[in-house]
Design an enzyme around this catalytic site. Sequence first.
Site, PDB file in Angstrom:
ATOM      1  N   ARG A 118      35.944 -53.835  13.351  1.00  0.00           N
ATOM      2  CA  ARG A 118      36.709 -54.695  14.259  1.00  0.00           C
ATOM      3  C   ARG A 118      37.521 -53.881  15.262  1.00  0.00           C
ATOM      4  O   ARG A 118      38.095 -54.430  16.206  1.00  0.00           O
ATOM      5  CB  ARG A 118      37.623 -55.635  13.453  1.00  0.00           C
ATOM      6  CG  ARG A 118      38.850 -54.960  12.897  1.00  0.00           C
ATOM      7  CD  ARG A 118      39.502 -55.741  11.768  1.00  0.00           C
ATOM      8  NE  ARG A 118      40.282 -56.871  12.221  1.00  0.00           N
ATOM      9  CZ  ARG A 118      41.602 -56.849  12.425  1.00  0.00           C
ATOM     10  NH1 ARG A 118      42.282 -55.715  12.274  1.00  0.00           N
ATOM     11  NH2 ARG A 118      42.241 -57.940  12.782  1.00  0.00           N
ATOM     12  N   TRP A 125      46.871 -42.562  16.039  1.00  0.00           N
ATOM     13  CA  TRP A 125      46.889 -41.542  14.989  1.00  0.00           C
ATOM     14  C   TRP A 125      45.528 -41.366  14.335  1.00  0.00           C
ATOM     15  O   TRP A 125      45.197 -40.264  13.881  1.00  0.00           O
ATOM     16  CB  TRP A 125      48.012 -41.774  13.983  1.00  0.00           C
ATOM     17  CG  TRP A 125      47.840 -42.788  12.898  1.00  0.00           C
ATOM     18  CD1 TRP A 125      47.497 -44.086  13.015  1.00  0.00           C
ATOM     19  CD2 TRP A 125      48.101 -42.563  11.497  1.00  0.00           C
ATOM     20  NE1 TRP A 125      47.519 -44.707  11.790  1.00  0.00           N
ATOM     21  CE2 TRP A 125      47.891 -43.800  10.844  1.00  0.00           C
ATOM     22  CE3 TRP A 125      48.499 -41.463  10.749  1.00  0.00           C
ATOM     23  CZ2 TRP A 125      48.054 -43.956   9.465  1.00  0.00           C
ATOM     24  CZ3 TRP A 125      48.666 -41.616   9.373  1.00  0.00           C
ATOM     25  CH2 TRP A 125      48.437 -42.849   8.747  1.00  0.00           C
ATOM     26  N   ASN A 162      49.772 -47.995  20.389  1.00  0.00           N
ATOM     27  CA  ASN A 162      49.032 -48.146  19.130  1.00  0.00           C
ATOM     28  C   ASN A 162      47.523 -48.012  19.372  1.00  0.00           C
ATOM     29  O   ASN A 162      46.803 -47.309  18.666  1.00  0.00           O
ATOM     30  CB  ASN A 162      49.397 -49.522  18.574  1.00  0.00           C
ATOM     31  CG  ASN A 162      48.841 -49.828  17.195  1.00  0.00           C
ATOM     32  OD1 ASN A 162      49.477 -50.546  16.440  1.00  0.00           O
ATOM     33  ND2 ASN A 162      47.663 -49.345  16.849  1.00  0.00           N
ATOM     34  N   GLN A 173      52.208 -45.248  17.646  1.00  0.00           N
ATOM     35  CA  GLN A 173      51.783 -44.958  16.274  1.00  0.00           C
ATOM     36  C   GLN A 173      52.300 -43.572  15.929  1.00  0.00           C
ATOM     37  O   GLN A 173      52.868 -42.887  16.788  1.00  0.00           O
ATOM     38  CB  GLN A 173      50.249 -45.033  16.143  1.00  0.00           C
ATOM     39  CG  GLN A 173      49.738 -46.406  15.758  1.00  0.00           C
ATOM     40  CD  GLN A 173      48.282 -46.392  15.277  1.00  0.00           C
ATOM     41  OE1 GLN A 173      47.479 -45.576  15.694  1.00  0.00           O
ATOM     42  NE2 GLN A 173      47.948 -47.332  14.410  1.00  0.00           N
ATOM     43  N   ARG A 244      52.714 -60.741  16.287  1.00  0.00           N
ATOM     44  CA  ARG A 244      51.676 -59.892  16.883  1.00  0.00           C
ATOM     45  C   ARG A 244      50.500 -60.783  17.309  1.00  0.00           C
ATOM     46  O   ARG A 244      50.009 -61.563  16.498  1.00  0.00           O
ATOM     47  CB  ARG A 244      51.190 -58.867  15.865  1.00  0.00           C
ATOM     48  CG  ARG A 244      52.225 -57.820  15.461  1.00  0.00           C
ATOM     49  CD  ARG A 244      51.761 -57.042  14.231  1.00  0.00           C
ATOM     50  NE  ARG A 244      51.650 -57.911  13.083  1.00  0.00           N
ATOM     51  CZ  ARG A 244      50.801 -57.735  12.060  1.00  0.00           C
ATOM     52  NH1 ARG A 244      49.959 -56.717  12.067  1.00  0.00           N
ATOM     53  NH2 ARG A 244      50.778 -58.570  11.044  1.00  0.00           N
ATOM     54  N   GLU A 246      47.406 -60.201  17.645  1.00  0.00           N
ATOM     55  CA  GLU A 246      46.192 -59.975  16.856  1.00  0.00           C
ATOM     56  C   GLU A 246      46.338 -60.410  15.400  1.00  0.00           C
ATOM     57  O   GLU A 246      45.359 -60.407  14.641  1.00  0.00           O
ATOM     58  CB  GLU A 246      45.799 -58.489  16.924  1.00  0.00           C
ATOM     59  CG  GLU A 246      46.625 -57.538  16.085  1.00  0.00           C
ATOM     60  CD  GLU A 246      47.995 -57.171  16.646  1.00  0.00           C
ATOM     61  OE1 GLU A 246      48.622 -56.258  16.077  1.00  0.00           O
ATOM     62  OE2 GLU A 246      48.443 -57.787  17.640  1.00  0.00           O
ATOM     63  N   ASP A 278      50.279 -50.394   7.762  1.00  0.00           N
ATOM     64  CA  ASP A 278      50.464 -51.843   7.808  1.00  0.00           C
ATOM     65  C   ASP A 278      49.415 -52.508   6.910  1.00  0.00           C
ATOM     66  O   ASP A 278      48.275 -52.602   7.321  1.00  0.00           O
ATOM     67  CB  ASP A 278      50.412 -52.363   9.242  1.00  0.00           C
ATOM     68  CG  ASP A 278      49.286 -51.777  10.082  1.00  0.00           C
ATOM     69  OD1 ASP A 278      48.778 -50.683   9.787  1.00  0.00           O
ATOM     70  OD2 ASP A 278      48.932 -52.434  11.071  1.00  0.00           O
ATOM     71  N   GLU A 462      36.814 -47.574   5.854  1.00  0.00           N
ATOM     72  CA  GLU A 462      38.167 -47.300   6.325  1.00  0.00           C
ATOM     73  C   GLU A 462      39.066 -46.771   5.217  1.00  0.00           C
ATOM     74  O   GLU A 462      39.921 -45.922   5.431  1.00  0.00           O
ATOM     75  CB  GLU A 462      38.747 -48.599   6.906  1.00  0.00           C
ATOM     76  CG  GLU A 462      40.132 -48.477   7.456  1.00  0.00           C
ATOM     77  CD  GLU A 462      40.730 -49.831   7.808  1.00  0.00           C
ATOM     78  OE1 GLU A 462      41.654 -49.854   8.636  1.00  0.00           O
ATOM     79  OE2 GLU A 462      40.270 -50.856   7.275  1.00  0.00           O
ATOM     80  N   GLU A 477      45.039 -57.586   5.964  1.00  0.00           N
ATOM     81  CA  GLU A 477      44.834 -58.809   6.737  1.00  0.00           C
ATOM     82  C   GLU A 477      43.385 -59.012   7.150  1.00  0.00           C
ATOM     83  O   GLU A 477      43.067 -59.988   7.811  1.00  0.00           O
ATOM     84  CB  GLU A 477      45.712 -58.750   7.995  1.00  0.00           C
ATOM     85  CG  GLU A 477      47.190 -58.638   7.690  1.00  0.00           C
ATOM     86  CD  GLU A 477      48.027 -58.414   8.947  1.00  0.00           C
ATOM     87  OE1 GLU A 477      49.056 -59.093   9.082  1.00  0.00           O
ATOM     88  OE2 GLU A 477      47.656 -57.575   9.775  1.00  0.00           O
TER      89      GLU A 477
END
Length: 503
Positions: A118, A125, A162, A173, A244, A246, A278, A462, A477
């Site tokens: 996504r 970072w 970010n 970030q 936010r 998003e 996050d 990830e 999320e």
Amino acid sequence: MTSSFKNIFDLGLLFERVQTENIFPDNKTFPDCIAKDSLDVINEAFLHEKDAEDFDLKAFVMKHFDLPINRTATYESDKNHTIDQHLQTLWAVLTREPEQENSSLIPLPNPYIVPGGRFGEVYYWDSYFTMLGLHASGRIDMIESMVENFSYLIDKIGHIPNGNRSYYVGRSQPPFYSLMVKLLSDEKGLGVLVKHLPYLKKEYDFWMNGKEKLTAENNALHRVVLMQNGAILNRFWDENNTPRPESFKEDVELSHQSTQEASVLFRNLRAAAESGWDFSSRWFKETDSFASIHTTDIIPIDLNCLLFHLEDTISAAYSLLDDNDEATKYQRWAQNRKEAIQHYLWSESEGFYFDYDFVENQPKTHWTLAAAFPLYFKIAELTKVQKIAEHIEGKFLKSGGLLTTIARTGQQWDSPNGWAPLQWIAYKGLLNYKFDDLANKIRQNWLQLNLRVYEQTGKMTEKYNVVDEGLLAGGGEYPNQDGFGWTNGVYLAMSQKVLSLEC
């Protein structure tokens, strides 16, 4: 017609309805959509049509917007490829060329690598750890291209957001830019430091904005905090205090569960997003209560170690210019920060580094792998490292690598998940102090887990479950993402034992 709207997330009722009525399963989809007409025209059509009996919101959106393209979703790995062949192939899959589109994307002048899944834009970072893999692959050209992109963002926006999306501009970030510049200078010479000095200074000024206005009565402003002993340390922040875009629905729903003012909660959520963690119980007052998040009250270990490196790098660049006054000034600030980190973030009784709650004037009690950052930047005293190493081995090391925190909360930056960047920070940090056996055990466990998942799924993900290697990592999320830039980078750097890379 010239649009008075700048972003899809400025569309008021239309945006709120799409985000709260589950038009898309992922709240990031709509802010990334490409408008087929001016947003004024689209919004006018919505206001005109929305009250009709047969109005279909999803059909309206699909008529007026193109969906963002997930270019990694259609990629399938070749099952006959080794993991190393796969990773080399992925560079092309994850490369994005400069492009303009009628969306939230901030155009960049040079090609860049995205994380994948996504995440179809560059992330701040993430990119440093991706660069480690590019370095191992001999792709110095792409490292330089990405450093130039980040310099462009610093020049254009005043900081590195970010990611290169307009809805990320209120926050940054973890500031790895100085490490990127240093990595490039190791390949292309010290002139790289001098060339990028104006951008290094502008990056520093962003993080230190408000420093001169701090007083005992007003001890925190933007990202700077005046500590009780007169030292200045930093926190994460966001210039906005709204949901936010998003993650609009998730933020609004959490506000209904929290006792905090909504604006305070939203800023704390955004500040945690700036941290890159996050989300994690690291930012909570109560370990199991997401609604108790209070990121802006916290002095984080990792952020302040990174800013120490930025100060040290700027000092080194001025030394190359024989500007001893400026070099000495930044070196003094680096030394002051180093002393403040030891004073506020080190716990002698626990033998570990902890974040600090400057509002309550007391250390946080969450055990997190951020404690490895002082080792990575060589600012921990050797006598302390023995204790830190014992805790890392005893509390964090699992069969698949290192936990992020020891709390199991369902948040993705907590147990049982492990993340590539933190494996690298701890691995290199321990090597800096000659704890080679523990460092190589971390390396071995992590690489074996990455390899096992790749052989089973054909994917690099990830994050990973480092406790139960039969289960995929969860929490957060959104689902675990495939790609994946920083995982690839750390795998390549670790597997090739690129030990010459210095922070």
